[in-house]
Design an enzyme around this catalytic site. Structure first.
Site, mmCIF file in Angstrom:
data_model
loop_
_atom_site.group_PDB
_atom_site.id
_atom_site.type_symbol
_atom_site.label_atom_id
_atom_site.label_comp_id
_atom_site.label_asym_id
_atom_site.label_seq_id
_atom_site.Cartn_x
_atom_site.Cartn_y
_atom_site.Cartn_z
ATOM 1 N N SER A 79 0.812 -1.212 0.000
ATOM 2 C CA SER A 79 0.000 0.000 0.000
ATOM 3 C C SER A 79 0.847 1.264 0.000
ATOM 4 O O SER A 79 0.429 2.290 -0.548
ATOM 5 C CB SER A 79 -0.936 0.013 1.216
ATOM 6 O OG SER A 79 -1.865 -1.040 1.142
ATOM 7 N N THR A 132 -1.653 4.378 3.211
ATOM 8 C CA THR A 132 -2.288 5.118 2.127
ATOM 9 C C THR A 132 -2.465 6.595 2.443
ATOM 10 O O THR A 132 -1.968 7.451 1.694
ATOM 11 C CB THR A 132 -3.628 4.469 1.732
ATOM 12 O OG1 THR A 132 -3.381 3.124 1.304
ATOM 13 C CG2 THR A 132 -4.295 5.242 0.603
ATOM 14 N N GLU A 254 -10.252 6.657 1.798
ATOM 15 C CA GLU A 254 -9.831 5.258 1.681
ATOM 16 C C GLU A 254 -10.762 4.318 2.435
ATOM 17 O O GLU A 254 -11.057 4.532 3.612
ATOM 18 C CB GLU A 254 -8.419 5.077 2.226
ATOM 19 C CG GLU A 254 -7.915 3.644 2.025
ATOM 20 C CD GLU A 254 -6.642 3.323 2.779
ATOM 21 O OE1 GLU A 254 -5.892 2.447 2.298
ATOM 22 O OE2 GLU A 254 -6.391 3.903 3.856
ATOM 23 N N ASP A 259 -8.811 -4.256 2.444
ATOM 24 C CA ASP A 259 -7.510 -4.934 2.435
ATOM 25 C C ASP A 259 -7.357 -5.869 3.625
ATOM 26 O O ASP A 259 -6.900 -7.009 3.481
ATOM 27 C CB ASP A 259 -6.415 -3.867 2.448
ATOM 28 C CG ASP A 259 -5.026 -4.432 2.649
ATOM 29 O OD1 ASP A 259 -4.548 -5.146 1.761
ATOM 30 O OD2 ASP A 259 -4.418 -4.149 3.708
ATOM 31 N N ASP A 301 -5.020 0.225 -4.680
ATOM 32 C CA ASP A 301 -3.571 0.167 -4.813
ATOM 33 C C ASP A 301 -3.114 -1.199 -5.309
ATOM 34 O O ASP A 301 -2.127 -1.320 -6.024
ATOM 35 C CB ASP A 301 -2.905 0.506 -3.482
ATOM 36 C CG ASP A 301 -3.607 -0.157 -2.285
ATOM 37 O OD1 ASP A 301 -4.528 -0.974 -2.491
ATOM 38 O OD2 ASP A 301 -3.241 0.158 -1.141
#
Length: 372
Positions: A79, A132, A254, A259, A301
Site C-alpha cells: 500500500s 495510504t 480510503e 484490504d 492500490d
C-alpha cells in the site's frame, strides 16, 4: 448559384469548427475526490455486487480503465508504494511513504494542491498515519514509523484529517511532543473518539481546518461496530467545498479495511467493508452529479488475498476461496466520473493516475524535487 454554394460551404465549415472545438476541449474539474478501496480487485467488486442483489453504485461510473500496479522493487506492490505512485507519480520500493526509490522525498499532489490554494483532506477507516493516507501528506523511508509520519502530517498543510491513530499524536515514545495539542493551537478544530462519536461531532462553521481521530490506534471493523466512514466522507466534502473559495479541493477517501479482510481471508468481513464503501461511493457520486465540477476517481492500490469466486456460487451465496493472505499482482480497475474522466480509460501504469490528476487540476509538477 456559384456564390450560394460558396456561402453554404463557408457556413458548414464554421459550424464544423465550432462543434469540433467544443467536443475536443474537455471541461476541467475544480475538485478531485480520489476513492481508494485498499486491496479491492475486480473479484472483490464482483463479490460485493453479487451479495447485494447484483448491484453496486460502482456501475454508475461511465469510464473504466486498468492500471499496472507493480512497485519499483517487486511485481507485488504494497500500500505504501502503491499510494506513493498515486500521490507522487513515481515507482518506489515497498514500504516507502512519499519518497522515491532512493529515499528522496517527492512532492505529493496534496502538497501541490495546498500550495496553489486548493483545500485538501484525508479520510480513512484505518489510522490516519497508515500507509495510504500517509503517502499523500508525509515522507518517510518506512511505513511503520508512525510517530515520525504523524510529525510530518501536522506540517503538511492538509486542511482535514479523519482516521485513527490518536496515540501517535498525543502519547508518543520517540519524544515528549503533544501533536494533538499543537494541531489545536495552530487552528484546527479537534475531536476524538474518547470524547464523542464522530456522528455526534459538530463542526464549527468558523473553523478553517479540522481533525478527528477515531481510534487510539486502528479503528474497529464495520462488523465490530465502526460507524463513521460514510458520515465522515460526507462531512469532509461539505467542509472542503464550503471553504474552497472557488479554488477547488482535493480529497482522498480510503476504504482501508477491504484490504484487511483479504489479509484475514474473511469473506464476511470483506462483504461488510465493500458494501459500506459502496455507500461512500454513492454519496460521492451524488455530490459530483449535483456539483458538475468534480472529478471522481475510484481505484485500488492492489488486490489482496487472491480471491476467487468458485463454481457452485450463486447470487447471495458465494463459494469464495483465497490463494494468499497477502497482496497479488493482478491489474486493478480504475473508474472515473465527471469532467476530465475520459483520461482514465485504457491501460496504464499506476503512476499515470498522478499525472492525469495533476493535469486535470492544472497543478505544477514537482516530481522528484527534494522537500526542504
Amino acid at each position: 448559384m456559384k456564390y450560394l454554394l460558396i456561402t453554404i460551404l463557408l457556413v458548414l465549415s464554421c459550424t464544423t469548427t465550432r462543434n469540433f472545438n467544443s467536443e475536443t476541449v474537455p471541461k476541467k474539474p475544480e475538485n478531485i475526490i480520489l476513492l481508494i478501496g485498499d486491496g479491492m480487485g475486480l473479484t472483490q467488486i464482483s463479490a460485493g455486487l453479487y451479495m447485494n442483489d447484483n448491484y453496486l453504485n460502482i456501475e454508475r461510473f461511465p469510464v473504466v480503465g486498468l492500471h499496472k500496479n507493480y512497485a519499483y522493487d517487486n511485481l507485488v506492490t504494497d500500500s505504501a508504494a502503491g499510494a506513493t505512485a498515486f500521490s507522487c507519480g513515481v515507482k518506489t520500493y515497498n514500504g516507502a511513504i512519499g519518497v522515491t526509490s532512493d529515499t528522496i522525498p517527492c512532492k505529493t499532489i496534496l502538497e501541490s494542491a495546498a500550495e496553489q490554494g486548493l483545500k485538501t483532506g484525508l479520510v480513512a477507516s484505518s489510522s490516519i498515519v497508515h500507509a495510504t493516507p500517509a503517502s499523500f501528506a508525509a515522507h518517510n523511508r518506512l511505513r511503520r514509523n508512525y510517530e515520525e509520519i504523524a510529525l510530518d502530517m501536522i506540517d503538511s498543510g492538509v486542511d482535514l484529517m479523519i482516521g485513527g491513530g490518536k496515540s501517535y499524536f498525543d502519547r508518543r515514545t520517540m519524544d515528549s511532543l503533544d501533536l494533538y495539542a499543537e494541531l489545536q493551537s495552530s487552528g484546527y478544530q479537534m475531536g476524538n473518539y474518547f470524547e464523542q462519536n464522530f456522528t455526534d461531532f459538530e463542526i464549527d462553521s468558523l473553523s478553517k481546518r479540522m481533525a478527528f481521530l477515531t481510534a487510539d490506534k486502528e479503528p474497529l471493523s464495520k462488523q465490530a461496530g465502526r460507524d463513521y466512514l460514510v458520515n465522515a466522507s460526507n462531512q469532509a466534502i461539505e467542509f472542503l467545498s464550503k471553504r474552497s473559495d472557488e479554488k477547488g479541493f482535493f480529497l482522498m477517501i480510503e476504504g482501508s479495511q477491504i484490504d484487511w479482510a483479504g489479509h484475514a481471508n474473511s469473506f464476511p468481513y470483506l462483504v461488510e467493508e465493500i458494501l459500506e464503501y459502496d455507500q461512500v461511493i454513492k454519496d460521492v457520486l451524488d455530490f459530483a452529479e449535483q456539483d458538475g465540477n468534480t472529478l471522481v476517481i475510484l481505484t485500488a492500490d492492489h488486490e489482496t488475498g487472491g480471491l476467487a469466486i468458485n463454481y457452485g456460487s450463486k447470487m447471495d451465496s458465494i463459494a469464495a476461496a483465497y490463494t494468499s493472505d497477502y497482496h497479488t499482482a493482478t491489474m486493478i480497475p480504475v473508474f472515473a466520473y465527471g469532467p476530465g474522466s475520459e483520461a482514465f480509460a485504457g491501460i496504464y501504469e499506476n503512476t499515470a493516475i498522478y499525472h492525469k490528476m495533476m493535469e486535470a487540476l492544472n497543478l505544477n509538477k514537482n516530481i522528484g524535487e527534494k522537500i526542504k
